[in-house]
Design a protein around this motif. Structure first.
Motif, PDB file in Angstrom:
ATOM      1  N   UNK A 145     -16.017  -8.784  16.464  1.00  0.00           N
ATOM      2  CA  UNK A 145     -14.681  -9.359  16.655  1.00  0.00           C
ATOM      3  C   UNK A 145     -14.356 -10.412  15.590  1.00  0.00           C
ATOM      4  N   UNK A 146     -13.156 -10.313  15.062  1.00  0.00           N
ATOM      5  CA  UNK A 146     -12.708 -11.248  14.039  1.00  0.00           C
ATOM      6  C   UNK A 146     -13.009 -10.791  12.624  1.00  0.00           C
ATOM      7  N   UNK A 147     -13.906  -9.817  12.466  1.00  0.00           N
ATOM      8  CA  UNK A 147     -14.226  -9.341  11.110  1.00  0.00           C
ATOM      9  C   UNK A 147     -13.032  -8.589  10.524  1.00  0.00           C
ATOM     10  N   UNK A 148     -12.743  -8.820   9.239  1.00  0.00           N
ATOM     11  CA  UNK A 148     -11.699  -8.028   8.589  1.00  0.00           C
ATOM     12  C   UNK A 148     -12.130  -6.563   8.464  1.00  0.00           C
ATOM     13  N   UNK A 149     -11.243  -5.649   8.860  1.00  0.00           N
ATOM     14  CA  UNK A 149     -11.498  -4.200   8.736  1.00  0.00           C
ATOM     15  C   UNK A 149     -10.811  -3.673   7.490  1.00  0.00           C
ATOM     16  N   UNK A 150      -9.567  -4.070   7.342  1.00  0.00           N
ATOM     17  CA  UNK A 150      -8.735  -3.500   6.284  1.00  0.00           C
ATOM     18  C   UNK A 150      -7.868  -4.607   5.692  1.00  0.00           C
ATOM     19  N   UNK A 151      -7.579  -4.491   4.399  1.00  0.00           N
ATOM     20  CA  UNK A 151      -6.609  -5.403   3.794  1.00  0.00           C
ATOM     21  C   UNK A 151      -5.768  -4.608   2.805  1.00  0.00           C
ATOM     22  N   UNK A 152      -4.452  -4.777   2.915  1.00  0.00           N
ATOM     23  CA  UNK A 152      -3.572  -4.188   1.903  1.00  0.00           C
ATOM     24  C   UNK A 152      -2.820  -5.332   1.230  1.00  0.00           C
ATOM     25  N   UNK A 153      -2.684  -5.215  -0.083  1.00  0.00           N
ATOM     26  CA  UNK A 153      -1.973  -6.238  -0.854  1.00  0.00           C
ATOM     27  C   UNK A 153      -0.974  -5.530  -1.752  1.00  0.00           C
ATOM     28  N   UNK A 154       0.232  -6.062  -1.773  1.00  0.00           N
ATOM     29  CA  UNK A 154       1.287  -5.428  -2.568  1.00  0.00           C
ATOM     30  C   UNK A 154       1.984  -6.489  -3.414  1.00  0.00           C
ATOM     31  N   UNK A 155       2.437  -6.085  -4.562  1.00  0.00           N
ATOM     32  CA  UNK A 155       3.114  -7.000  -5.475  1.00  0.00           C
ATOM     33  C   UNK A 155       4.353  -6.324  -6.045  1.00  0.00           C
ATOM     34  N   UNK A 156       5.479  -7.015  -5.925  1.00  0.00           N
ATOM     35  CA  UNK A 156       6.719  -6.442  -6.468  1.00  0.00           C
ATOM     36  C   UNK A 156       7.583  -7.564  -7.034  1.00  0.00           C
ATOM     37  N   UNK A 157       8.731  -7.174  -7.589  1.00  0.00           N
ATOM     38  CA  UNK A 157       9.624  -8.190  -8.151  1.00  0.00           C
ATOM     39  C   UNK A 157      10.186  -9.056  -7.042  1.00  0.00           C
ATOM     40  N   UNK A 158      10.639  -8.400  -5.953  1.00  0.00           N
ATOM     41  CA  UNK A 158      11.271  -9.122  -4.854  1.00  0.00           C
ATOM     42  C   UNK A 158      10.558  -8.831  -3.529  1.00  0.00           C
ATOM     43  N   UNK A 159      10.788  -9.680  -2.536  1.00  0.00           N
ATOM     44  CA  UNK A 159       9.968  -9.621  -1.325  1.00  0.00           C
ATOM     45  C   UNK A 159      10.130  -8.374  -0.474  1.00  0.00           C
ATOM     46  N   UNK A 160      11.356  -7.823  -0.378  1.00  0.00           N
ATOM     47  CA  UNK A 160      11.549  -6.700   0.541  1.00  0.00           C
ATOM     48  C   UNK A 160      10.620  -5.537   0.233  1.00  0.00           C
ATOM     49  N   UNK A 161      10.523  -5.203  -1.057  1.00  0.00           N
ATOM     50  CA  UNK A 161       9.678  -4.071  -1.443  1.00  0.00           C
ATOM     51  C   UNK A 161       8.214  -4.348  -1.104  1.00  0.00           C
ATOM     52  N   UNK A 162       7.768  -5.586  -1.301  1.00  0.00           N
ATOM     53  CA  UNK A 162       6.366  -5.923  -1.027  1.00  0.00           C
ATOM     54  C   UNK A 162       6.063  -5.815   0.476  1.00  0.00           C
TER      55      UNK A 162
END
Lengths: 148, 83
Positions: A87-104
């Motif tokens: 419990x509490x361990x990270x399983x998955x992480x997704x990271x996204x980078x874009x020009x503006x916030x909505x797309x990210x």
């Protein structure tokens, strides 16, 4: 590496910082971290993630490429663990980078919704009443379907 | 061809893979499941709810109607629950 499947634990903050270090001029970065859940009404002592390595790598790379194109991202990264977690361990992480916030934000949502039902991982929970394979949820199918 | 099993399907069958040599009349994933179930009662029970089972041919996700001719590896598994 834009897609990583690993048995070892990862540090969500360090991964986010490493991702942010390579921003390439983008103005918006989103990180989502999925953790092993344990609540009073559904206590979990351990979770084992089984996976099908070749297909998991392929599916995640495909979703990563789709996310970059669909949301015009500057960069994205997916980290997914397998093996035994607590419990509490990270399983998955997704990271996204874009020009503006909505797309990210949208791209991070897309990646999580689609990988849940399209990447070959299976969760088995251990708790006070024994061990049980986690059932697939219809709500997860619905969440994935909205991106089709 | 080799058939791989994962998660509860692997546990119910008590094996993670096997090598099989189905006749030419077994053309699709659906045919293969029927053929495997006809030969082995444990398999028939394990895939009782057949619509749930997902499949891959040579590490590519496919439908039950996919042709299995020339496949080297076929994987059968329950719905995915990652993330």
């Amino acid at each position: 590496m834009s897609v990583r499947l690993q048995n070892q634990a990862f540090d969500p903050g360090a991964e986010t910082n490493a991702f942010l270090d390579r921003t390439g001029g983008g103005g918006a970065a989103v990180t989502f971290t999925g953790l092993v859940r344990s609540t009073p009404d559904h206590p979990v002592t351990a979770m084992t993630l089984e996976h099908y390595p070749a297909l998991a790598q392929r599916q995640l790379e495909d979703l990563h490429e789709q996310a970059i194109k669909r949301f015009d991202l500057i960069d994205a990264e997916i980290i997914h663990r397998y093996g035994t977690l607590h419990p509490g361990d990270p399983i998955v992480q997704v990271m996204t980078l874009s020009k503006h916030r909505h797309a990210a934000f949208e791209a991070a949502n897309f990646l999580m919704d689609t990988l849940k039902t399209n990447a070959p991982f299976w969760k088995k929970e251990e708790g006070p009443s024994g061990t049980k394979w986690v059932d697939a949820r219809e709500s997860d199918d619905d969440a994935a379907a909205r991106w089709q | 061809m080799k058939v791989l099993y994962f998660a509860w399907l692997r546990e119910r069958l008590n094996r993670d893979s096997e090598t099989v040599d189905p006749p030419a009349s077994v053309e699709t994933i659906s045919d293969l499941m029927t053929w495997l179930a006809d030969r082995d009662e444990a398999f028939a029970l394990a895939i009782e709810n057949r619509q749930l089972i997902r499949a891959a041919i040579d590490d590519e996700l496919v439908d039950h109607s996919a042709q299995i001719a020339n496949a080297r590896t076929i994987a059968l598994f329950p719905p995915m629950t990652g993330g």
